[in-house]
Design an enzyme around this catalytic site. Structure first.
Site, mmCIF file in Angstrom:
data_model
loop_
_atom_site.group_PDB
_atom_site.id
_atom_site.type_symbol
_atom_site.label_atom_id
_atom_site.label_comp_id
_atom_site.label_asym_id
_atom_site.label_seq_id
_atom_site.Cartn_x
_atom_site.Cartn_y
_atom_site.Cartn_z
ATOM 1 N N ASP A 128 -34.911 47.455 37.672
ATOM 2 C CA ASP A 128 -34.079 46.843 36.633
ATOM 3 C C ASP A 128 -33.105 47.866 36.082
ATOM 4 O O ASP A 128 -31.944 47.578 35.853
ATOM 5 C CB ASP A 128 -34.954 46.256 35.514
ATOM 6 N N ARG A 155 -34.926 53.890 30.974
ATOM 7 C CA ARG A 155 -35.915 53.712 29.900
ATOM 8 C C ARG A 155 -37.322 53.584 30.482
ATOM 9 O O ARG A 155 -37.522 53.771 31.690
ATOM 10 C CB ARG A 155 -35.550 52.496 29.056
ATOM 11 N N ASP A 156 -38.271 53.257 29.632
ATOM 12 C CA ASP A 156 -39.666 53.245 30.086
ATOM 13 C C ASP A 156 -40.006 51.959 30.843
ATOM 14 O O ASP A 156 -40.966 51.272 30.519
ATOM 15 C CB ASP A 156 -40.624 53.466 28.910
ATOM 16 N N GLU A 157 -39.170 51.643 31.845
ATOM 17 C CA GLU A 157 -39.440 50.545 32.780
ATOM 18 C C GLU A 157 -39.205 51.056 34.202
ATOM 19 O O GLU A 157 -40.119 51.445 34.878
ATOM 20 C CB GLU A 157 -38.555 49.336 32.477
ATOM 21 N N ASP A 169 -34.477 40.206 38.888
ATOM 22 C CA ASP A 169 -33.234 40.964 38.971
ATOM 23 C C ASP A 169 -32.836 41.163 40.431
ATOM 24 O O ASP A 169 -31.686 40.965 40.822
ATOM 25 C CB ASP A 169 -33.392 42.337 38.291
ATOM 26 N N TRP A 222 -38.180 34.624 38.954
ATOM 27 C CA TRP A 222 -38.664 35.951 39.339
ATOM 28 C C TRP A 222 -39.478 35.808 40.627
ATOM 29 O O TRP A 222 -39.194 36.461 41.626
ATOM 30 C CB TRP A 222 -39.486 36.559 38.191
ATOM 31 N N GLU A 225 -26.946 45.617 30.793
ATOM 32 C CA GLU A 225 -27.975 44.579 30.707
ATOM 33 C C GLU A 225 -27.520 43.434 29.806
ATOM 34 O O GLU A 225 -27.809 42.277 30.067
ATOM 35 C CB GLU A 225 -29.252 45.212 30.133
ATOM 36 N N HIS A 236 -27.927 48.106 34.584
ATOM 37 C CA HIS A 236 -28.790 46.970 34.932
ATOM 38 C C HIS A 236 -27.957 46.070 35.839
ATOM 39 O O HIS A 236 -27.021 45.431 35.389
ATOM 40 C CB HIS A 236 -29.087 46.210 33.635
HETATM 41 C C1 BGC Z 1 -36.288 43.986 32.373
HETATM 42 C C2 BGC Z 1 -35.513 42.867 33.012
HETATM 43 C C3 BGC Z 1 -36.556 41.918 33.520
HETATM 44 C C4 BGC Z 1 -37.169 41.349 32.281
HETATM 45 C C5 BGC Z 1 -38.140 40.240 32.473
HETATM 46 C C6 BGC Z 1 -36.935 43.401 31.167
HETATM 47 O O1 BGC Z 1 -37.586 44.281 30.378
HETATM 48 O O2 BGC Z 1 -35.504 45.080 32.101
HETATM 49 O O3 BGC Z 1 -34.458 43.194 33.739
HETATM 50 O O4 BGC Z 1 -36.162 40.999 34.444
HETATM 51 O O5 BGC Z 1 -37.750 42.328 31.488
HETATM 52 O O6 BGC Z 1 -37.590 39.159 32.008
#
Ligand code: BGC
Length: 740
Positions: free
Chosen positions: A337, A341-343, A350, A402, A621, A642
């Site tokens: 994504d 950040r912390d992802e 996505d 998703w 984003e 994003h």
């Molecule tokens: C992500 C998105 C992801 C979403 C889920 C977010 O935190 O960055 O891109 O699809 O969560 O809906």
């Protein structure tokens, strides 16, 4: 794969310090061939006789490790001498970093306390043809490395004064080896080096290095220093309203680089992690900060660049450049994504909306094939698809759009690359996914109920009833989702995608020679049920779903109503992740190309070009990541890299210049070129280096009308002004009297 070596680990836990393993071995005579087969529980760097064994960085990449753990194979023949020292440093990487960011403290510490396992084999083929294999075992030593800390989110701490010594025997580690597979994905490599655009002092007095482009990768520093001098860098994507350094939007990710110097001239770059950034704040540096000390290194998966687009509008060209950079920044072994950040997770939704664009821009066949195998491996027993892939500790599965990545992504690989094999290998995963929907919906032949991300980040969110204040407690994902959804009905979106995926599975099943009778009957029922249950549409995205997926009773009317609604809304988008990906296609398919161009070329918020006017170098984003007054919409969910909204590039390729694949002859074995020019652009051109050769479509407004230049590598249909010309491979010029 067959595997002889043990896993090893340090005999005592080393805490945050990364262990370095060592194996010394001598060769009585030269060898014919030597290969190193290796992988680790975390990112590793293997160095033989002082030299890195490969340009592959951040190996072994990110997979669903307990099911599919990639082993790398390096030819090390030329690097060997009579006496050899192999050293391997292992960082936390994706394997042992406490990610995703929303894990509980217990889950985090479980990941952090996993040992830094290593398994490797040096296979020597001697001159007489005999083989000798050196496997990881207790004869390998292990010591503390100069890398004192290394994590995906928080960054790296390196102490150049530390010289690994006092190696102690490694310990055998009980860990399966039947999950080991040969490298499947593309290698991750350093791709570009960039010097700073400028170094400046912010109003707050911070020293900031600006690389002028948001990237994923790391900074290399070169400096003269004394032992113990400190370099500390913080990473950020944008400056705040006042022009100060800002990275609150990284949330819990510290994204720091800390380097403790040794004496003399030295160069350092992080080895086992990466950052997403454009700006670097210099928090500590010995002496004067000079731009020449810094180089940004762009890191992503090896992918061949194939697609290009340009036109007479400079803002649109910058938008396209931003799409490319968001792809580079987020195609680091898995489609993420965001890189900062912390992802940094493989969010399936996505990837699904972006894959068409991605597959035109770059050759991503191998990249996605590997990721799809993880998707299938991580699919739940009931067929639900994980929200993020690899799931690797991230709970949660089963959202529509998703989950549809399971069907849409292989299908796109088929269209772009004629990849029938991926259809074959993913078919079971697709049908299991459809089975999950049928088994979990509250009403047959629709998808009612369940958890969905809906029209994620839809701008019509205010039309929903929900509290405005987000408290930290809500930030556990499930609850949080409710606050970021647009107003479109989850059930409608889910049912539309149920229909779409079923339709694709029918096509795919037929290609593979399967019996699709059951799905054909099901599709007819879904379509009828959709029309009965959703006779009316209330949002832009709902109209898009009904018309684009051919579900409305009267699709032309749904598209006309959509156009009217958009105009009523001020010729503005109010869509989120779901609607945005298809809205322009819906308009142009049903005769509203003019309005589609108006949305595309709009510069005020909300629009694709608005971030460009705000200096964006990657796709944001949020439409309003930075608001017109310079403030941020939020610090909680505000990535500036994003790619999801970058899916608009497939409309640039497919409609502006009109380059399209043909389902019956995929992989550009046949081509459809149907450009739809507009008078607001003087010219436009796009090209894709396909497996069949170069496809190029260009047009230019002239005094007499429009001049088209088209190159096709295979038989093509060229549609100009509604007239279809069937042509053989070659270069063509057309004129049309009408101005676009
Ligand atoms: C992500 C998105 C992801 C979403 C889920 C977010 O935190 O960055 O891109 O699809 O969560 O809906």
């Amino acid at each position: 794969m067959e595997w002889k070596a043990n896993w090893i680990c340090p005999p005592q836990p080393m805490g945050d310090v990364c262990p370095v393993y060592e194996k010394r071995f001598s060769l009585p005579s030269p060898v014919q061939k030597a290969v190193l087969l290796i992988t680790a529980m975390g990112t590793y760097e293997a160095v033989l006789n002082g030299e890195r064994v490969s340009g592959y960085v951040l190996a072994p990449g990110f997979t669903s490790y307990l099911k599919r753990h990639q082993v790398q194979e390096y030819d090390i023949t030329a690097m060997l001498g009579a006496e050899n020292t192999l050293r391997v440093t292992v960082g936390r990487g994706w394997y042992r970093s406490p990610m995703p960011g929303w894990l509980t403290p217990e889950e985090k510490s479980e990941k952090q306390n996993t040992p830094a396992g290593l398994t490797a084999q040096v296979v020597l083929t001697l001159c007489d043809g005999s083989k000798r294999t050196l496997c990881t075992d207790t004869s390998w030593g292990v010591a503390e490395s100069p890398i004192r800390f290394s994590e995906i989110y928080d960054g790296e701490v390196y102490d150049a004064r530390v010289i690994p010594s006092q190696f102690v025997p490694a310990q055998l580690l009980e860990h399966p080896t039947d999950c080991l597979i040969p490298q499947e994905g593309e290698e991750i490599r350093e791709q570009e080096r960039m010097k700073p655009l400028r170094v400046f002092t912010t109003p707050k007095g911070e020293t900031v290095v600006d690389f002028g482009q948001e990237i994923a990768g790391y900074v290399e520093i070169t400096l003269d220093a004394k032992a113990g001098d400190l370099v500390e860098l913080s990473h950020g994507e944008v400056l705040d309203k006042e022009g100060n350094f800002y990275n609150e939007n990284y949330r819990a990710a510290k994204a720091k680089l800390t380097y403790i110097c040794r004496d003399g001239r030295q160069t350092y770059k992080p080895r086992l992690t990466f950052y997403g950034f454009r700006f670097v704040r210099v928090d500590a540096f010995p002496g004067q900060v000079h731009p020449s000390a810094f180089t940004a290194i762009v890191v992503h998966s090896q992918m061949k660049r194939t697609g290009d687009f340009s036109c007479s509008n400079v803002l649109l060209n910058q938008l396209f450049s931003n799409v490319i950079w968001s792809q580079k920044g987020n195609f680091l072994d898995i489609p993420t994504d965001c890189p900062q950040r912390d992802e940094r997770l493989g969010w399936t939704g996505d990837a699904q909306v972006f894959i068409k664009t991605a597959s035109y821009n770059y050759d991503v066949q191998r990249f996605f094939r590997k990721w799809l195998k993880d998707l299938a491996a991580d699919q739940w027993e009931n067929g639900a698809v994980s929200h993020v892939n690899p799931a690797w500790g991230a709970e949660g599965a089963g959202s529509s759009v998703w989950g549809d990545a399971a069907v849409i992504c292989p299908w796109q690989l088929y269209l772009t690359y004629a990849d029938k094999e991926v259809l074959q290998s993913q078919y079971e995963s697709m049908t299991r996914y459809l089975g999950f929907i049928a088994g979990s919906t509250k009403e047959p032949d629709l998808w009612i109920g369940g958890f969905h991300y809906g029209d994620w980040l839809g701008l019509d969110a205010d039309d929903r009833e929900h509290p405005q204040v987000i408290t930290p407690e809500m930030l556990s994902l499930g609850d949080n989702a409710e606050f970021y959804k647009g107003a479109s009905r989850d059930d409608l979106i889910a049912s539309a995608f149920y229909a779409y995926s079923t339709q694709l599975v029918i096509k795919i099943g037929k290609i593979l020679g399967r019996d699709t009778g059951e799905y054909e009957a099901s599709y007819e029922r879904i379509r009828r049920a959709f029309q009965e249950r959703f006779p009316e549409y209330h949002t832009q995205t709902e109209y898009v779903m009904a018309a684009y997926f051919d579900l409305a009773k009267d699709c032309q009317k749904a598209a006309d109503d959509l156009a009217e609604m958009i105009i009523r809304d001020g010729t503005k988008l109010r869509t989120g992740f779901v609607g945005t990906a298809y809205v322009l296609h819906t308009l142009s398919r049903y005769g509203h190309t003019d309005l589609a161009y108006s949305l595309l070329l709009r510069q005020e918020y909300p629009s694709w070009l608005y971030p460009v006017t705000k200096g964006a170098t990657t796709i944001w984003e949020h439409w309003d990541g930075i608001k017109p007054d310079g403030s941020f919409w939020s610090s909680d969910m505000n990535s500036f890299n994003h790619y999801a909204y970058g899916a608009v590039a497939d409309w640039l390729y497919g409609v502006v210049t009109g380059i399209n694949t043909v389902e019956e002859a995929p992989g550009f074995e046949k081509v459809l070129i149907a450009p739809q020019p507009d008078s607001r652009l003087q010219w436009a051109q796009a090209s894709i280096q396909t497996r069949k050769g170069l496809v190029r479509s260009a047009w230019r407004q002239t005094q007499d009308g429009i001049r088209y230049e088209i190159t096709v590598p295979s038989p093509a249909q060229i549609v100009i002004d509604g007239q279809t010309h069937s042509v053989a491979p070659g270069e063509y010029i057309f004129y049309s009297e009408n101005r676009g």
